[in-house]
Design a protein around this motif. Structure first.
Motif, PDB file in Angstrom:
ATOM      1  N   LEU A 106      36.463  44.003  29.708  1.00  0.00           N
ATOM      2  CA  LEU A 106      36.878  45.175  30.508  1.00  0.00           C
ATOM      3  C   LEU A 106      36.888  44.857  31.995  1.00  0.00           C
ATOM      4  O   LEU A 106      37.720  45.337  32.750  1.00  0.00           O
ATOM      5  CB  LEU A 106      35.949  46.364  30.232  1.00  0.00           C
ATOM      6  N   LYS A 107      35.924  44.019  32.412  1.00  0.00           N
ATOM      7  CA  LYS A 107      35.865  43.616  33.825  1.00  0.00           C
ATOM      8  C   LYS A 107      37.184  42.948  34.216  1.00  0.00           C
ATOM      9  O   LYS A 107      37.774  43.239  35.249  1.00  0.00           O
ATOM     10  CB  LYS A 107      34.708  42.627  33.998  1.00  0.00           C
ATOM     11  N   VAL A 108      37.635  42.041  33.335  1.00  0.00           N
ATOM     12  CA  VAL A 108      38.891  41.320  33.614  1.00  0.00           C
ATOM     13  C   VAL A 108      40.054  42.306  33.600  1.00  0.00           C
ATOM     14  O   VAL A 108      40.912  42.320  34.489  1.00  0.00           O
ATOM     15  CB  VAL A 108      39.113  40.206  32.566  1.00  0.00           C
ATOM     16  N   LYS A 109      40.022  43.189  32.587  1.00  0.00           N
ATOM     17  CA  LYS A 109      41.152  44.124  32.425  1.00  0.00           C
ATOM     18  C   LYS A 109      41.302  45.072  33.625  1.00  0.00           C
ATOM     19  O   LYS A 109      42.421  45.293  34.106  1.00  0.00           O
ATOM     20  CB  LYS A 109      40.931  44.935  31.136  1.00  0.00           C
ATOM     21  N   TYR A 110      40.178  45.629  34.145  1.00  0.00           N
ATOM     22  CA  TYR A 110      40.296  46.653  35.192  1.00  0.00           C
ATOM     23  C   TYR A 110      40.109  46.124  36.609  1.00  0.00           C
ATOM     24  O   TYR A 110      40.549  46.751  37.566  1.00  0.00           O
ATOM     25  CB  TYR A 110      39.305  47.797  34.930  1.00  0.00           C
ATOM     26  N   LEU A 111      39.386  44.973  36.738  1.00  0.00           N
ATOM     27  CA  LEU A 111      39.130  44.493  38.099  1.00  0.00           C
ATOM     28  C   LEU A 111      39.712  43.112  38.368  1.00  0.00           C
ATOM     29  O   LEU A 111      39.696  42.639  39.503  1.00  0.00           O
ATOM     30  CB  LEU A 111      37.607  44.450  38.370  1.00  0.00           C
ATOM     31  N   GLY A 112      40.191  42.450  37.334  1.00  0.00           N
ATOM     32  CA  GLY A 112      40.679  41.073  37.478  1.00  0.00           C
ATOM     33  C   GLY A 112      41.948  40.975  38.315  1.00  0.00           C
ATOM     34  O   GLY A 112      42.549  41.977  38.702  1.00  0.00           O
ATOM     35  N   LYS A 113      42.328  39.700  38.587  1.00  0.00           N
ATOM     36  CA  LYS A 113      43.489  39.445  39.464  1.00  0.00           C
ATOM     37  C   LYS A 113      44.775  40.046  38.908  1.00  0.00           C
ATOM     38  O   LYS A 113      45.674  40.404  39.644  1.00  0.00           O
ATOM     39  CB  LYS A 113      43.690  37.936  39.605  1.00  0.00           C
ATOM     40  N   LYS A 114      44.820  40.094  37.544  1.00  0.00           N
ATOM     41  CA  LYS A 114      46.062  40.591  36.948  1.00  0.00           C
ATOM     42  C   LYS A 114      45.946  42.048  36.511  1.00  0.00           C
ATOM     43  O   LYS A 114      46.766  42.548  35.748  1.00  0.00           O
ATOM     44  CB  LYS A 114      46.433  39.730  35.734  1.00  0.00           C
ATOM     45  N   SER A 115      44.907  42.761  37.002  1.00  0.00           N
ATOM     46  CA  SER A 115      44.703  44.162  36.577  1.00  0.00           C
ATOM     47  C   SER A 115      45.720  45.073  37.277  1.00  0.00           C
ATOM     48  O   SER A 115      46.287  44.722  38.317  1.00  0.00           O
ATOM     49  CB  SER A 115      43.282  44.598  36.916  1.00  0.00           C
ATOM     50  N   GLU A 116      45.864  46.256  36.709  1.00  0.00           N
ATOM     51  CA  GLU A 116      46.813  47.232  37.293  1.00  0.00           C
ATOM     52  C   GLU A 116      46.379  47.667  38.680  1.00  0.00           C
ATOM     53  O   GLU A 116      47.200  47.817  39.589  1.00  0.00           O
ATOM     54  CB  GLU A 116      46.914  48.460  36.376  1.00  0.00           C
ATOM     55  N   LEU A 117      45.042  47.841  38.855  1.00  0.00           N
ATOM     56  CA  LEU A 117      44.550  48.287  40.168  1.00  0.00           C
ATOM     57  C   LEU A 117      44.865  47.248  41.250  1.00  0.00           C
ATOM     58  O   LEU A 117      45.286  47.598  42.359  1.00  0.00           O
ATOM     59  CB  LEU A 117      43.041  48.540  40.114  1.00  0.00           C
ATOM     60  N   THR A 118      44.680  45.973  40.914  1.00  0.00           N
ATOM     61  CA  THR A 118      44.977  44.906  41.889  1.00  0.00           C
ATOM     62  C   THR A 118      46.479  44.914  42.214  1.00  0.00           C
ATOM     63  O   THR A 118      46.872  44.778  43.388  1.00  0.00           O
ATOM     64  CB  THR A 118      44.550  43.537  41.328  1.00  0.00           C
ATOM     65  N   ALA A 119      47.285  45.115  41.179  1.00  0.00           N
ATOM     66  CA  ALA A 119      48.733  45.148  41.401  1.00  0.00           C
ATOM     67  C   ALA A 119      49.091  46.317  42.332  1.00  0.00           C
ATOM     68  O   ALA A 119      49.935  46.178  43.237  1.00  0.00           O
ATOM     69  CB  ALA A 119      49.450  45.281  40.054  1.00  0.00           C
ATOM     70  N   MET A 120      48.418  47.452  42.148  1.00  0.00           N
ATOM     71  CA  MET A 120      48.703  48.622  43.004  1.00  0.00           C
ATOM     72  C   MET A 120      48.351  48.327  44.447  1.00  0.00           C
ATOM     73  O   MET A 120      49.099  48.659  45.374  1.00  0.00           O
ATOM     74  CB  MET A 120      47.900  49.831  42.525  1.00  0.00           C
ATOM     75  N   LEU A 121      47.179  47.650  44.637  1.00  0.00           N
ATOM     76  CA  LEU A 121      46.776  47.320  46.015  1.00  0.00           C
ATOM     77  C   LEU A 121      47.808  46.409  46.664  1.00  0.00           C
ATOM     78  O   LEU A 121      48.147  46.560  47.836  1.00  0.00           O
ATOM     79  CB  LEU A 121      45.403  46.632  46.009  1.00  0.00           C
ATOM     80  N   LYS A 122      48.319  45.446  45.851  1.00  0.00           N
ATOM     81  CA  LYS A 122      49.295  44.493  46.389  1.00  0.00           C
ATOM     82  C   LYS A 122      50.602  45.190  46.770  1.00  0.00           C
ATOM     83  O   LYS A 122      51.312  44.770  47.677  1.00  0.00           O
ATOM     84  CB  LYS A 122      49.589  43.402  45.356  1.00  0.00           C
ATOM     85  N   SER A 123      50.900  46.295  46.036  1.00  0.00           N
ATOM     86  CA  SER A 123      52.202  46.940  46.291  1.00  0.00           C
ATOM     87  C   SER A 123      52.132  48.083  47.309  1.00  0.00           C
ATOM     88  O   SER A 123      53.087  48.824  47.487  1.00  0.00           O
ATOM     89  CB  SER A 123      52.764  47.467  44.959  1.00  0.00           C
ATOM     90  N   LEU A 124      50.959  48.218  47.972  1.00  0.00           N
ATOM     91  CA  LEU A 124      50.824  49.320  48.931  1.00  0.00           C
ATOM     92  C   LEU A 124      51.889  49.269  50.027  1.00  0.00           C
ATOM     93  O   LEU A 124      52.360  50.289  50.535  1.00  0.00           O
ATOM     94  CB  LEU A 124      49.426  49.269  49.590  1.00  0.00           C
ATOM     95  N   GLY A 125      52.294  48.017  50.354  1.00  0.00           N
ATOM     96  CA  GLY A 125      53.287  47.820  51.421  1.00  0.00           C
ATOM     97  C   GLY A 125      54.610  48.513  51.142  1.00  0.00           C
ATOM     98  O   GLY A 125      55.373  48.822  52.076  1.00  0.00           O
ATOM     99  N   THR A 126      54.892  48.768  49.895  1.00  0.00           N
ATOM    100  CA  THR A 126      56.182  49.383  49.554  1.00  0.00           C
ATOM    101  C   THR A 126      56.143  50.911  49.750  1.00  0.00           C
ATOM    102  O   THR A 126      57.172  51.580  49.658  1.00  0.00           O
ATOM    103  CB  THR A 126      56.549  49.084  48.086  1.00  0.00           C
ATOM    104  N   LEU A 127      54.937  51.452  50.005  1.00  0.00           N
ATOM    105  CA  LEU A 127      54.825  52.923  50.146  1.00  0.00           C
ATOM    106  C   LEU A 127      55.077  53.344  51.595  1.00  0.00           C
ATOM    107  O   LEU A 127      54.955  52.546  52.526  1.00  0.00           O
ATOM    108  CB  LEU A 127      53.433  53.380  49.719  1.00  0.00           C
ATOM    109  N   GLY A 128      55.327  54.604  51.725  1.00  0.00           N
ATOM    110  CA  GLY A 128      55.545  55.144  53.055  1.00  0.00           C
ATOM    111  C   GLY A 128      54.253  55.180  53.853  1.00  0.00           C
ATOM    112  O   GLY A 128      53.171  55.147  53.278  1.00  0.00           O
ATOM    113  N   ALA A 129      54.380  55.272  55.195  1.00  0.00           N
ATOM    114  CA  ALA A 129      53.206  55.182  56.074  1.00  0.00           C
ATOM    115  C   ALA A 129      52.206  56.289  55.811  1.00  0.00           C
ATOM    116  O   ALA A 129      50.999  56.094  55.965  1.00  0.00           O
ATOM    117  CB  ALA A 129      53.652  55.211  57.527  1.00  0.00           C
TER     118      ALA A 129
END
Ligand code: FA5
Length: 349
Positions: A28-51
């Motif tokens: 579960l640690k890998v699934k929710y907090l790992g490099k390939k987790s959805e949360l990490t992906a969301m953090l990486k894509s913050l740049g695409t959101l509005g200010a």
């Protein structure tokens, strides 16, 4: 996006509450907090959101991450405590239970005496040398003034391996080896301890036994004499088995010494009164000795006009019998732990 994060939070909380073991927790640690987790992906894509949206979503993702981290930490702590409790339960130590006795090893009585002999002679300036147990006829007999066919060979019943090789019957072979090896023919003061073999078997004779050989050779003008031999043997025997013992020097015959002696000591069992062990004589033979025969000096490269010396050969097993009051030498070779473990105590007495 917000709804997706909330769903993730609920899903993770539910899954964490169902964890059964550490492996599931790691997954579960890998699934929710790992490099390939959805949360990490969301953090990486913050740049695409509005200010405006970016900080809100960012802080929500971080909150959910922290929450999941905390839940996982709690679960991990719980599992570790559970594992420790199980281990303690399983490995319970009863400190009131009697302990198992640890068996202490002890030195074989023969080795104790060998060490003492070496210490004593080293303190008197002797070298400690060694020689082979599988010996040639040449060194065991011929170089000791015992040519093939000499009647005195019958004094020692030998174990021959081939016509030329035998198990040494005496450490005297090391006398010849030491003289030959000493190329510059300088003075010698040596002892050699080691195993020897003969076809014999009774309370004072074993087929395998130990001897200590001593050899002193020096220039004739230094006059190494019988008195030196006698004094050396008295110090040796008294130090090894008791200062008050009587020694008897009995004229004898060895082909490699002239004159030759056998030295007997008062029987330790009957104190000289006569018993079966000493064959009713009151004495037990301990060693052979004498002045090195001129032929032996010559055969091993020393000029008998220029050099003289003394030699002795003592039964170490006999010394052990005297020191510890052992009435049958063969006990020394039976490997009975009850017999062998008593000597620490005996040496302290
Ligand atoms: C010799 O072996 C001579 N090499 C000793 C010697 C050395 C004489 C140097 C002169 C100069 P003998 O066979 O007597 O001698 O044995 C010497 C000692 O070894 C005996 O006194 C005895 O203590 C011990 N011994 C002999 N045979 C046995 C045996 N079968 N078991 C235990 N000890 C033995």
């Amino acid at each position: 996006m917000k709804e997706k994060i909330e769903n993730l939070r609920n899903e993770a909380k539910e899954k964490i509450s169902e964890i059964k073991n550490m492996q599931e927790l790691q997954d579960l640690k890998v699934k929710y907090l790992g490099k390939k987790s959805e949360l990490t992906a969301m953090l990486k894509s913050l740049g695409t959101l509005g200010a405006e949206e970016r900080p809100k979503v960012g802080s929500l993702v971080n909150d959910v991450r922290r929450e999941i981290e905390n839940k996982l930490e709690e679960a991990e702590k719980h599992f570790k405590e559970q594992a420790l409790a199980q281990k303690l339960e399983k490995e319970k130590i009863d400190i009131t239970a009697p302990s198992t006795k640890i068996k202490r090893g002890s030195k074989h009585p023969i080795n104790r005496i060998i060490e003492d002999i070496q210490d004593l002679f080293v303190s008197m300036g002797y070298d400690v040398v060694a020689g082979p147990e599988l010996e040639t006829d040449e060194y065991c007999f011929e170089r000791l003034n015992l040519p093939k066919g000499h009647p005195a060979r019958d004094m020692q019943d030998s174990f021959y391996i081939t016509n030329e090789y035998l198990l040494r019957t005496q450490t005297s072979s090391v006398q010849a080896r030491t003289m030959i090896a000493n190329e510059d023919k300088s003075p010698i003061r040596m002892i050699c301890t080691g195993k020897t073999y003969r076809r014999e078997d009774d309370a004072t004779h074993s087929h395998q036994f130990n001897q200590v050989e001593g050899l002193v050779i020096d220039k004739k003008e230094l006059n190494v004499s019988l008195a030196d031999l006698k004094g050396t043997l008295e110090v040796f025997v008294h130090k090894m088995i008791g200062a008050n013992l009587d020694l008897r020097f009995r004229p004898s015959y060895f082909p490699f010494t002239e004159p030759s002696y056998e030295v007997d000591v008062t029987c330790f069992k009957c104190q000289g009164k006569g018993c079966p062990l000493c064959k009713k004589t009151g004495w037990i033979e301990l060693l052979g000795a004498g002045m090195v025969h001129p032929n032996v000096l010559k055969m091993n490269g020393y000029d008998p006009e220029k050099y003289s010396g003394f030699a002795f050969g003592t039964g170490i097993d006999r010394l052990a019998m005297f020191r510890y009051g052992i009435t049958d030498m063969r006990y020394l070779y039976t490997n009975d732990i009850r017999f062998l473990s008593q000597f620490d105590r005996k040496d302290e007495e």
